[in-house]
Design a protein around this motif. Sequence first.
Motif, PDB file in Angstrom:
ATOM      1  N   LEU A  24       0.825  -1.206   0.000  1.00  0.00           N
ATOM      2  CA  LEU A  24       0.000   0.000   0.000  1.00  0.00           C
ATOM      3  C   LEU A  24       0.862   1.260   0.000  1.00  0.00           C
ATOM      4  O   LEU A  24       0.569   2.219  -0.732  1.00  0.00           O
ATOM      5  CB  LEU A  24      -0.945  -0.012   1.200  1.00  0.00           C
ATOM      6  N   VAL A  25       1.910   1.284   0.806  1.00  0.00           N
ATOM      7  CA  VAL A  25       2.791   2.457   0.852  1.00  0.00           C
ATOM      8  C   VAL A  25       3.469   2.662  -0.499  1.00  0.00           C
ATOM      9  O   VAL A  25       3.532   3.790  -1.017  1.00  0.00           O
ATOM     10  CB  VAL A  25       3.842   2.326   1.979  1.00  0.00           C
ATOM     11  N   THR A  26       3.953   1.574  -1.090  1.00  0.00           N
ATOM     12  CA  THR A  26       4.616   1.682  -2.389  1.00  0.00           C
ATOM     13  C   THR A  26       3.659   2.207  -3.451  1.00  0.00           C
ATOM     14  O   THR A  26       4.008   3.094  -4.239  1.00  0.00           O
ATOM     15  CB  THR A  26       5.184   0.313  -2.810  1.00  0.00           C
ATOM     16  N   ASN A  27       2.431   1.692  -3.466  1.00  0.00           N
ATOM     17  CA  ASN A  27       1.453   2.149  -4.452  1.00  0.00           C
ATOM     18  C   ASN A  27       1.028   3.591  -4.210  1.00  0.00           C
ATOM     19  O   ASN A  27       0.832   4.354  -5.157  1.00  0.00           O
ATOM     20  CB  ASN A  27       0.231   1.232  -4.457  1.00  0.00           C
ATOM     21  N   LEU A  28       0.891   3.982  -2.945  1.00  0.00           N
ATOM     22  CA  LEU A  28       0.533   5.366  -2.646  1.00  0.00           C
ATOM     23  C   LEU A  28       1.611   6.324  -3.126  1.00  0.00           C
ATOM     24  O   LEU A  28       1.306   7.355  -3.745  1.00  0.00           O
ATOM     25  CB  LEU A  28       0.304   5.544  -1.146  1.00  0.00           C
ATOM     26  N   LEU A  29       2.865   5.999  -2.883  1.00  0.00           N
ATOM     27  CA  LEU A  29       3.946   6.893  -3.309  1.00  0.00           C
ATOM     28  C   LEU A  29       4.108   6.904  -4.821  1.00  0.00           C
ATOM     29  O   LEU A  29       4.510   7.920  -5.394  1.00  0.00           O
ATOM     30  CB  LEU A  29       5.249   6.484  -2.633  1.00  0.00           C
ATOM     31  N   GLN A  30       3.761   5.807  -5.471  1.00  0.00           N
ATOM     32  CA  GLN A  30       3.881   5.755  -6.926  1.00  0.00           C
ATOM     33  C   GLN A  30       2.757   6.536  -7.604  1.00  0.00           C
ATOM     34  O   GLN A  30       3.005   7.336  -8.498  1.00  0.00           O
ATOM     35  CB  GLN A  30       3.852   4.309  -7.401  1.00  0.00           C
ATOM     36  N   HIS A  31       1.516   6.312  -7.177  1.00  0.00           N
ATOM     37  CA  HIS A  31       0.362   6.909  -7.855  1.00  0.00           C
ATOM     38  C   HIS A  31      -0.146   8.174  -7.180  1.00  0.00           C
ATOM     39  O   HIS A  31      -0.957   8.891  -7.763  1.00  0.00           O
ATOM     40  CB  HIS A  31      -0.777   5.890  -7.937  1.00  0.00           C
ATOM     41  N   GLU A  32       0.265   8.440  -5.953  1.00  0.00           N
ATOM     42  CA  GLU A  32      -0.111   9.594  -5.151  1.00  0.00           C
ATOM     43  C   GLU A  32      -1.585   9.599  -4.745  1.00  0.00           C
ATOM     44  O   GLU A  32      -2.024  10.500  -4.053  1.00  0.00           O
ATOM     45  CB  GLU A  32       0.259  10.917  -5.840  1.00  0.00           C
ATOM     46  N   ILE A  52       8.047   9.630   3.910  1.00  0.00           N
ATOM     47  CA  ILE A  52       8.268  10.997   3.416  1.00  0.00           C
ATOM     48  C   ILE A  52       9.226  11.737   4.334  1.00  0.00           C
ATOM     49  O   ILE A  52      10.066  12.525   3.875  1.00  0.00           O
ATOM     50  CB  ILE A  52       6.922  11.723   3.260  1.00  0.00           C
ATOM     51  N   THR A  53       9.145  11.490   5.634  1.00  0.00           N
ATOM     52  CA  THR A  53      10.086  12.112   6.562  1.00  0.00           C
ATOM     53  C   THR A  53      11.513  11.638   6.283  1.00  0.00           C
ATOM     54  O   THR A  53      12.462  12.429   6.348  1.00  0.00           O
ATOM     55  CB  THR A  53       9.687  11.788   8.015  1.00  0.00           C
ATOM     56  N   LEU A  54      11.669  10.357   5.954  1.00  0.00           N
ATOM     57  CA  LEU A  54      12.999   9.862   5.571  1.00  0.00           C
ATOM     58  C   LEU A  54      13.492  10.570   4.311  1.00  0.00           C
ATOM     59  O   LEU A  54      14.676  10.906   4.194  1.00  0.00           O
ATOM     60  CB  LEU A  54      12.954   8.354   5.328  1.00  0.00           C
ATOM     61  N   GLN A  77      13.263   6.178  -6.034  1.00  0.00           N
ATOM     62  CA  GLN A  77      13.836   7.325  -6.745  1.00  0.00           C
ATOM     63  C   GLN A  77      12.866   8.502  -6.737  1.00  0.00           C
ATOM     64  O   GLN A  77      13.254   9.643  -6.486  1.00  0.00           O
ATOM     65  CB  GLN A  77      14.171   6.913  -8.184  1.00  0.00           C
ATOM     66  N   LYS A  78      11.596   8.229  -6.985  1.00  0.00           N
ATOM     67  CA  LYS A  78      10.581   9.294  -6.979  1.00  0.00           C
ATOM     68  C   LYS A  78      10.445   9.895  -5.586  1.00  0.00           C
ATOM     69  O   LYS A  78      10.301  11.113  -5.439  1.00  0.00           O
ATOM     70  CB  LYS A  78       9.234   8.743  -7.434  1.00  0.00           C
ATOM     71  N   LEU A  79      10.493   9.063  -4.569  1.00  0.00           N
ATOM     72  CA  LEU A  79      10.358   9.536  -3.193  1.00  0.00           C
ATOM     73  C   LEU A  79      11.439  10.551  -2.857  1.00  0.00           C
ATOM     74  O   LEU A  79      11.153  11.625  -2.310  1.00  0.00           O
ATOM     75  CB  LEU A  79      10.414   8.343  -2.230  1.00  0.00           C
ATOM     76  N   PHE A  80      12.690  10.249  -3.195  1.00  0.00           N
ATOM     77  CA  PHE A  80      13.790  11.131  -2.807  1.00  0.00           C
ATOM     78  C   PHE A  80      14.008  12.285  -3.778  1.00  0.00           C
ATOM     79  O   PHE A  80      14.525  13.320  -3.377  1.00  0.00           O
ATOM     80  CB  PHE A  80      15.080  10.319  -2.637  1.00  0.00           C
ATOM     81  N   SER A  81      13.623  12.133  -5.042  1.00  0.00           N
ATOM     82  CA  SER A  81      13.858  13.221  -5.991  1.00  0.00           C
ATOM     83  C   SER A  81      12.685  14.186  -6.093  1.00  0.00           C
ATOM     84  O   SER A  81      12.879  15.374  -6.302  1.00  0.00           O
ATOM     85  CB  SER A  81      14.175  12.650  -7.373  1.00  0.00           C
ATOM     86  N   THR A  82      11.451  13.688  -5.936  1.00  0.00           N
ATOM     87  CA  THR A  82      10.271  14.531  -6.135  1.00  0.00           C
ATOM     88  C   THR A  82       9.529  14.837  -4.838  1.00  0.00           C
ATOM     89  O   THR A  82       9.268  16.000  -4.518  1.00  0.00           O
ATOM     90  CB  THR A  82       9.296  13.842  -7.113  1.00  0.00           C
ATOM     91  N   LEU A  83       9.178  13.791  -4.102  1.00  0.00           N
ATOM     92  CA  LEU A  83       8.306  13.973  -2.943  1.00  0.00           C
ATOM     93  C   LEU A  83       9.037  14.597  -1.757  1.00  0.00           C
ATOM     94  O   LEU A  83       8.458  15.420  -1.036  1.00  0.00           O
ATOM     95  CB  LEU A  83       7.686  12.635  -2.539  1.00  0.00           C
ATOM     96  N   ARG A  90       7.190  21.448   5.024  1.00  0.00           N
ATOM     97  CA  ARG A  90       5.959  21.070   5.729  1.00  0.00           C
ATOM     98  C   ARG A  90       6.331  20.197   6.930  1.00  0.00           C
ATOM     99  O   ARG A  90       7.000  19.186   6.773  1.00  0.00           O
ATOM    100  CB  ARG A  90       5.036  20.313   4.774  1.00  0.00           C
ATOM    101  N   PRO A  91       5.869  20.544   8.144  1.00  0.00           N
ATOM    102  CA  PRO A  91       6.296  19.805   9.337  1.00  0.00           C
ATOM    103  C   PRO A  91       5.439  18.588   9.670  1.00  0.00           C
ATOM    104  O   PRO A  91       5.256  18.252  10.825  1.00  0.00           O
ATOM    105  CB  PRO A  91       6.180  20.861  10.436  1.00  0.00           C
ATOM    106  N   GLY A  92       4.918  17.901   8.681  1.00  0.00           N
ATOM    107  CA  GLY A  92       4.092  16.711   8.926  1.00  0.00           C
ATOM    108  C   GLY A  92       2.746  16.847   8.254  1.00  0.00           C
ATOM    109  O   GLY A  92       2.432  17.878   7.667  1.00  0.00           O
ATOM    110  N   GLY A  93       1.947  15.798   8.344  1.00  0.00           N
ATOM    111  CA  GLY A  93       0.617  15.835   7.734  1.00  0.00           C
ATOM    112  C   GLY A  93       0.692  15.816   6.227  1.00  0.00           C
ATOM    113  O   GLY A  93       0.158  16.701   5.557  1.00  0.00           O
ATOM    114  N   TYR A  94       1.343  14.798   5.669  1.00  0.00           N
ATOM    115  CA  TYR A  94       1.550  14.746   4.228  1.00  0.00           C
ATOM    116  C   TYR A  94       0.438  14.013   3.495  1.00  0.00           C
ATOM    117  O   TYR A  94       0.416  14.012   2.275  1.00  0.00           O
ATOM    118  CB  TYR A  94       2.871  14.025   3.915  1.00  0.00           C
ATOM    119  N   THR A  95      -0.450  13.357   4.219  1.00  0.00           N
ATOM    120  CA  THR A  95      -1.481  12.539   3.585  1.00  0.00           C
ATOM    121  C   THR A  95      -2.866  13.008   3.999  1.00  0.00           C
ATOM    122  O   THR A  95      -3.037  13.693   5.016  1.00  0.00           O
ATOM    123  CB  THR A  95      -1.325  11.056   3.964  1.00  0.00           C
ATOM    124  N   ARG A  96      -3.846  12.606   3.210  1.00  0.00           N
ATOM    125  CA  ARG A  96      -5.241  12.944   3.468  1.00  0.00           C
ATOM    126  C   ARG A  96      -6.071  11.691   3.235  1.00  0.00           C
ATOM    127  O   ARG A  96      -5.865  10.983   2.248  1.00  0.00           O
ATOM    128  CB  ARG A  96      -5.668  14.045   2.502  1.00  0.00           C
TER     129      ARG A  96
END
Length: 142
Positions: A24-32, A52-54, A77-83, A90-96
């Motif tokens: 689920l985490v991998t798919n969320l970060l891939q598709h947003e 995202i904090t990492l 790669q997307k996590l560290f280069s884009t997200l 932003r100090p937290g609260g990255y998801t809805r």
Amino acid sequence: MRHRWGYKKLGRSPAHRRQTLRNLVTNLLQHERITTTLPKAKALRPLAERMITLAKRDTLHARRQAAAFLLRPPVLQKLFSTLGPRFADRPGGYTRIIRAGWRRGDGGAVAVMELIGSELKPKPKKEKKKREEPQPEVAKKE
């Protein structure tokens, strides 16, 4: 009282639960944006925010921790280069989590989980072509 309730078990064995949440985490970060059940979305939120904090730290150790959890290298790669840079200030609260009603088959609560900043943009509506009405035929004189 909720004393000593560490997490939701989701009706799975520990290994199956961990793998489900990694997927689920991998798919969320891939598709947003993903659609899942409400209990899974609530269990997913802390893990996604931790990834995202990492990414915001962007150290070798953080990259290795994220790589050990995520399942696909392009998502890492997307996590560290884009997200990571997107949420740098932003100090937290990255998801809805948005409740999306009930699943038709079994009535389970469905939710849409999305990253902040990936709001749904409505597609422009296509203009319908007007149908030409047939012209009434004039009776011919013979």
